[in-house]
Design a protein around this motif. Structure first.
Motif, mmCIF file in Angstrom:
data_model
loop_
_atom_site.group_PDB
_atom_site.id
_atom_site.type_symbol
_atom_site.label_atom_id
_atom_site.label_comp_id
_atom_site.label_asym_id
_atom_site.label_seq_id
_atom_site.Cartn_x
_atom_site.Cartn_y
_atom_site.Cartn_z
ATOM 1 N N HIS A 4 0.841 -1.207 0.000
ATOM 2 C CA HIS A 4 0.000 0.000 0.000
ATOM 3 C C HIS A 4 0.873 1.253 0.000
ATOM 4 C CE1 HIS A 4 -2.752 -3.084 1.604
ATOM 5 N NE2 HIS A 4 -3.612 -2.429 0.847
ATOM 6 N N PHE A 5 0.332 2.307 -0.595
ATOM 7 C CA PHE A 5 1.050 3.579 -0.561
ATOM 8 C C PHE A 5 0.713 4.312 0.734
ATOM 9 C CE2 PHE A 5 0.686 2.763 -5.186
ATOM 10 C CZ PHE A 5 2.029 2.816 -5.515
ATOM 11 N N SER A 6 1.702 5.020 1.298
ATOM 12 C CA SER A 6 1.475 5.749 2.549
ATOM 13 C C SER A 6 0.652 7.007 2.266
ATOM 14 C CB SER A 6 2.819 6.159 3.145
ATOM 15 O OG SER A 6 3.422 7.119 2.296
ATOM 16 N N ASP A 9 2.663 9.464 0.434
ATOM 17 C CA ASP A 9 2.792 9.168 -0.996
ATOM 18 C C ASP A 9 1.510 9.511 -1.751
ATOM 19 O OD1 ASP A 9 5.378 8.345 -0.709
ATOM 20 O OD2 ASP A 9 4.883 6.221 -0.493
ATOM 21 N N GLU A 10 0.381 9.266 -1.121
ATOM 22 C CA GLU A 10 -0.896 9.605 -1.783
ATOM 23 C C GLU A 10 -1.015 11.123 -1.958
ATOM 24 O OE1 GLU A 10 -2.605 7.717 -3.420
ATOM 25 O OE2 GLU A 10 -2.404 5.708 -2.576
ATOM 26 N N ARG A 13 1.001 12.027 -4.835
ATOM 27 C CA ARG A 13 0.288 11.671 -6.063
ATOM 28 C C ARG A 13 -0.713 12.773 -6.451
ATOM 29 N NH1 ARG A 13 -0.571 7.013 -8.736
ATOM 30 N NH2 ARG A 13 0.140 5.623 -7.083
ATOM 31 N N THR A 76 9.540 5.149 -4.593
ATOM 32 C CA THR A 76 8.089 4.999 -4.714
ATOM 33 C C THR A 76 7.473 6.248 -5.340
ATOM 34 O OG1 THR A 76 8.117 3.638 -2.737
ATOM 35 C CG2 THR A 76 5.987 4.520 -3.395
ATOM 36 N N GLN A 77 7.918 7.415 -4.880
ATOM 37 C CA GLN A 77 7.337 8.651 -5.422
ATOM 38 C C GLN A 77 7.720 8.852 -6.887
ATOM 39 O OE1 GLN A 77 8.385 11.701 -2.621
ATOM 40 N NE2 GLN A 77 6.729 11.115 -1.228
ATOM 41 N N ILE A 80 5.276 6.866 -8.709
ATOM 42 C CA ILE A 80 3.986 7.564 -8.678
ATOM 43 C C ILE A 80 3.987 8.690 -9.712
ATOM 44 C CG2 ILE A 80 2.577 9.140 -7.275
ATOM 45 C CD1 ILE A 80 3.242 7.350 -4.861
ATOM 46 N N LEU A 302 5.849 -3.286 -7.723
ATOM 47 C CA LEU A 302 5.656 -2.984 -6.298
ATOM 48 C C LEU A 302 6.612 -3.815 -5.433
ATOM 49 C CD1 LEU A 302 1.758 -2.798 -6.180
ATOM 50 C CD2 LEU A 302 3.358 -0.914 -5.819
#
Ligand SMILES: Cc1cc2nc3c(=O)[nH]c(=O)nc-3n(C[C@H](O)[C@H](O)[C@H](O)COP(=O)(O)OP(=O)(O)OC[C@H]3O[C@@H](n4cnc5c(N)ncnc54)[C@H](O)[C@@H]3O)c2cc1C
Length: 395
Positions: A4-6, A9-10, A13, A76-77, A80, A302
């Motif tokens: 899952h994205f934190s 991170d959301e 996004r 991760t970013q 995204i 992922l």
């Protein structure tokens, strides 16, 4: 493993998505969906301006450390950002080579002076780069490079021919692999030179591809010159720098491309629903297979992120898997369209203007060649993951 994205991170996004939505309005709205694979030579001036617009918003080089002008985004970013970039239909990046290949190579191997000279114009979207590796006799076997460079006073003088140099005509600079020790063989005696493209010693000839586009070029170096200090790493010992760039080529930038692929798959599904082939049992099965393949790519990306290691044996499957999947999606698109695939042309764009699905089919043939062909990827897996004997190499 947490898939899952934190919350942070959301939020990143949303910030990226909102910015892209507003930036792709007005003069830049014409760029939506343009400049991708098989359409690379489209709207060059507008895409150069777009590079600067991205830079002004702080959205170039998002993964570079802040000290070099980047955004310092986590892996991760970065993914995204690539996902949101594709979701927004933002154009193919003209400075892909500068941002994802040359920049990280300089950060890892360059001198302080080289970093100060070359990194800021990449961040600002002001200098476009291309990659001068392949030659008529040196592709998969890069150690066979014959282009040579000699020191003459305070300069390198370069003679030789490169081929398949993407974006050469629009680039300001090229990172060139050249043999600087004339008595050397194979991967010894090579250097990694930074060469300005706008000079009398360089001739650039387009190679028209099956898509009708000419995104790559033959480049002839006939006494081309560059400053003596524009060598990355030690002269004659460029092989580790050369390989460093190749590692970046197979890295992060491909992890976020599922969003682009998802849009393409959706276009295939829409076409199948529209022309009735969604009821054909074999087409339905192939569409289901394509969807599964895309999900596998996403989970693989992922997982790679959660390991934070792209160099694990499992990481070796990424390139061959996505490239083969994408090539098959192109074939599926043509079978969904049926005879229409042969005659359709893009509205208002002339007789030989390909539709996006035709372009996908034709260009995706090359996905299994560049950045390490499928055969080379299998060799890497055989050696790196399975411990099989080394592929015989020329001495
Ligand atoms: C769209 C596109 C863009 C490109 N852009 C650039 C660019 O910007 N700059 C640049 O320098 N290059 C670029 N390239 C070139 C690309 O890197 C080469 O095409 C690639 O390295 C393969 O080299 P080659 O074409 O010489 O084929 P070869 O290396 O001659 O290979 C021919 C065939 O033999 C197979 N083969 C070769 N060696 C082995 C082996 N050891 N074991 C098993 N099979 C093998 C290959 O898989 C392939 O099927 C681009 C290519 C494409 C298609």
């Amino acid at each position: 493993m947490d898939l899952h994205f934190s919350a942070e991170d959301e939020a990143f996004r949303r910030e990226a998505a909102d910015w892209l939505e507003s930036a792709l309005a007005g003069e830049f709205s014409v760029l939506r969906g343009r400049g991708g694979s098989g359409d690379d030579s489209a709207l060059i001036d507008e895409r150069k301006a777009w590079e600067k617009r991205l830079a002004a918003g702080g959205w170039t080089c998002v993964g570079w450390p802040r000290e070099y002008g980047g955004r310092g985004a986590s892996l991760t970013q970065q993914v995204i950002f690539h996902e949101e970039y594709a979701r927004a239909g933002a154009p193919g990046r003209l400075n892909h080579m500068g941002e994802t290949l040359l920049g990280p190579t300089l950060i890892a191997f360059g001198t302080e002076a080289q970093k100060q000279r070359f990194l800021p114009p990449i961040v600002a979207g002001e200098e476009i780069w291309c990659q001068g590796y392949s030659e008529p006799g040196a592709g998969s076997d890069l150690a066979a490079v014959q282009t040579r460079a000699e020191r003459e006073g305070s300069e390198w003088v370069i003679h030789g021919q490169k081929v398949w140099t993407s974006w050469a005509e629009w680039a300001d600079w090229c990172f060139v692999v050249a043999r600087t020790d004339p008595d050397s063989k194979r991967n010894r005696g090579l250097s990694y030179l930074l060469v300005p493209m706008d000079q009398p010693g360089i001739t650039i000839r387009p190679i028209e591809q099956i898509t009708g586009d000419a995104e790559f070029f033959e480049v002839f170096y006939d006494g081309a010159r560059t400053e003596a200090s524009h060598v990355v790493g030690e002269p004659d010992q460029g092989w580790s720098v050369i390989k460093g760039t190749l590692a970046f080529e197979r890295g992060v930038s491909t992890l976020g491309q599922q969003m682009l692929f998802q849009r393409e798959l959706q276009a295939v599904i829409d076409a199948a629903k529209e022309n009735g082939r969604a009821s054909d049992p074999l087409i339905r099965q192939r569409i289901a297979d394509a969807w599964m393949g895309l999900e596998i790519q996403r989970y693989n990306a992922l997982r790679t992120l959660s390991n934070e290691s792209q160099l694990s044996p499992e990481g070796l499957i990424t390139k061959i898997y996505w490239a083969t999947w994408h090539r098959e999606l192109g074939k599926l698109a043509m079978d969904v369209l049926g005879p229409e695939a042969e005659v359709a042309c893009a509205a208002d764009e002339g007789e030989y203007a390909l539709t996006p699905l035709q372009r996908l089919f034709l260009f995706a043939r090359s996905d299994t060649i560049y950045g390490g062909s499928n055969q080379i990827q299998r060799n890497l897996i055989a050696e790196g993951a399975l411990g099989l004997p080394r592929d015989p190499r020329p001495q």
